[in-house]
Design an enzyme around this catalytic site. Structure first.
Site, mmCIF file in Angstrom:
data_model
loop_
_atom_site.group_PDB
_atom_site.id
_atom_site.type_symbol
_atom_site.label_atom_id
_atom_site.label_comp_id
_atom_site.label_asym_id
_atom_site.label_seq_id
_atom_site.Cartn_x
_atom_site.Cartn_y
_atom_site.Cartn_z
ATOM 1 C CG HIS A 101 48.086 -10.781 2.708
ATOM 2 N ND1 HIS A 101 48.331 -9.669 3.485
ATOM 3 C CD2 HIS A 101 46.985 -10.486 1.986
ATOM 4 C CE1 HIS A 101 47.404 -8.750 3.251
ATOM 5 N NE2 HIS A 101 46.580 -9.228 2.321
ATOM 6 C CG HIS A 103 44.673 -11.994 -1.920
ATOM 7 N ND1 HIS A 103 43.513 -12.000 -1.174
ATOM 8 C CD2 HIS A 103 45.353 -10.891 -1.527
ATOM 9 C CE1 HIS A 103 43.495 -10.937 -0.375
ATOM 10 N NE2 HIS A 103 44.608 -10.244 -0.567
HETATM 11 P P1 AMP Z 1 44.156 -7.399 1.801
HETATM 12 O O1 AMP Z 1 42.911 -6.600 1.539
HETATM 13 O O2 AMP Z 1 44.960 -7.677 0.562
HETATM 14 O O3 AMP Z 1 44.991 -6.799 2.909
HETATM 15 O O4 AMP Z 1 43.656 -8.815 2.266
HETATM 16 C C1 AMP Z 1 43.392 -9.155 3.587
HETATM 17 C C2 AMP Z 1 42.542 -10.379 3.529
HETATM 18 O O5 AMP Z 1 42.575 -11.007 4.801
HETATM 19 C C3 AMP Z 1 41.076 -10.130 3.174
HETATM 20 O O6 AMP Z 1 40.746 -10.775 1.961
HETATM 21 C C4 AMP Z 1 40.319 -10.717 4.375
HETATM 22 O O7 AMP Z 1 39.141 -11.383 4.008
HETATM 23 C C5 AMP Z 1 41.344 -11.664 4.977
HETATM 24 N N1 AMP Z 1 41.193 -11.919 6.401
HETATM 25 C C6 AMP Z 1 41.015 -11.010 7.387
HETATM 26 N N2 AMP Z 1 40.945 -11.628 8.599
HETATM 27 C C7 AMP Z 1 41.076 -12.963 8.350
HETATM 28 C C8 AMP Z 1 41.070 -14.119 9.183
HETATM 29 N N3 AMP Z 1 40.939 -14.044 10.517
HETATM 30 N N4 AMP Z 1 41.217 -15.331 8.592
HETATM 31 C C9 AMP Z 1 41.346 -15.423 7.247
HETATM 32 N N5 AMP Z 1 41.375 -14.364 6.406
HETATM 33 C C10 AMP Z 1 41.234 -13.139 6.945
#
Ligand code: AMP
Ligand code: ZN
Length: 139
Positions: A101, A103
């Site tokens: 993903h 950001h």
């Molecule tokens: P990363 O740390 O780059 O793997 O980012 C994962 C992101 O997913 C984090 O910023 C979380 O806040 C976000 N996240 C986790 N669960 C959800 C969810 N159910 N809906 C939206 N964002 C989420």
């Protein structure tokens, strides 16, 4: 190409609710549940890939096209003056969801967010040596 128990695959399939902001044939984008700032968005491929080394390069292109559509809308709505496109690979780099993903994080002057602390090389020789070693490993 989805995974049964992956959080983001489940969001894409609509099994878990999300604040969707964009969708096309290849890409799904939704608000991060724990944002840096309002409007912080996650852009994900509909197919499951673990990280940037894993994703099909053509599919990464679709993500970049989507980011170019989405980011101006985030800027307009949040009044941001700039934005990051950030992508974490592996746990050591802060990856917590192992479905790649990107950001999109909106930024304003003086908002207080810091990304890294610049740490210079000991000397220019060390820097050149590091560059040479990396060049030699690229296939
Ligand atoms: P990363 O740390 O780059 O793997 O980012 C994962 C992101 O997913 C984090 O910023 C979380 O806040 C976000 N996240 C986790 N669960 C959800 C969810 N159910 N809906 C939206 N964002 C989420
Ligand atoms: Zn997945």
């Amino acid at each position: 190409m989805q995974e049964k128990d992956c959080l983001f695959c489940r969001i894409i399939r609509g099994e878990i609710p999300s604040s969707k902001i964009y969708e096309d044939e290849y890409v799904y984008a939704f608000l991060d549940i724990a944002p840096s700032f309002a409007g912080h968005t996650l852009v994900v491929p509909k197919n499951h890939y673990k990280n940037i080394l894993d994703i099909d390069a053509g599919e990464a292109g679709h993500i970049f096209a989507a980011i170019q559509k989405i980011a101006p809308a985030i800027i307009k709505v949040t009044g941001a003056e700039g934005f990051h496109v950030l992508q974490n690979n592996n746990e050591a780099a802060g990856q917590t969801v192992f479905h790649i993903h990107f950001h999109i994080i909106p930024r304003k002057t003086g908002d207080g967010m810091t990304l890294w602390t610049p740490t210079p090389y000991e000397n220019m020789e060390k820097m050149l040596e590091t560059a040479q070693k990396i060049r030699a490993e690229i296939q």
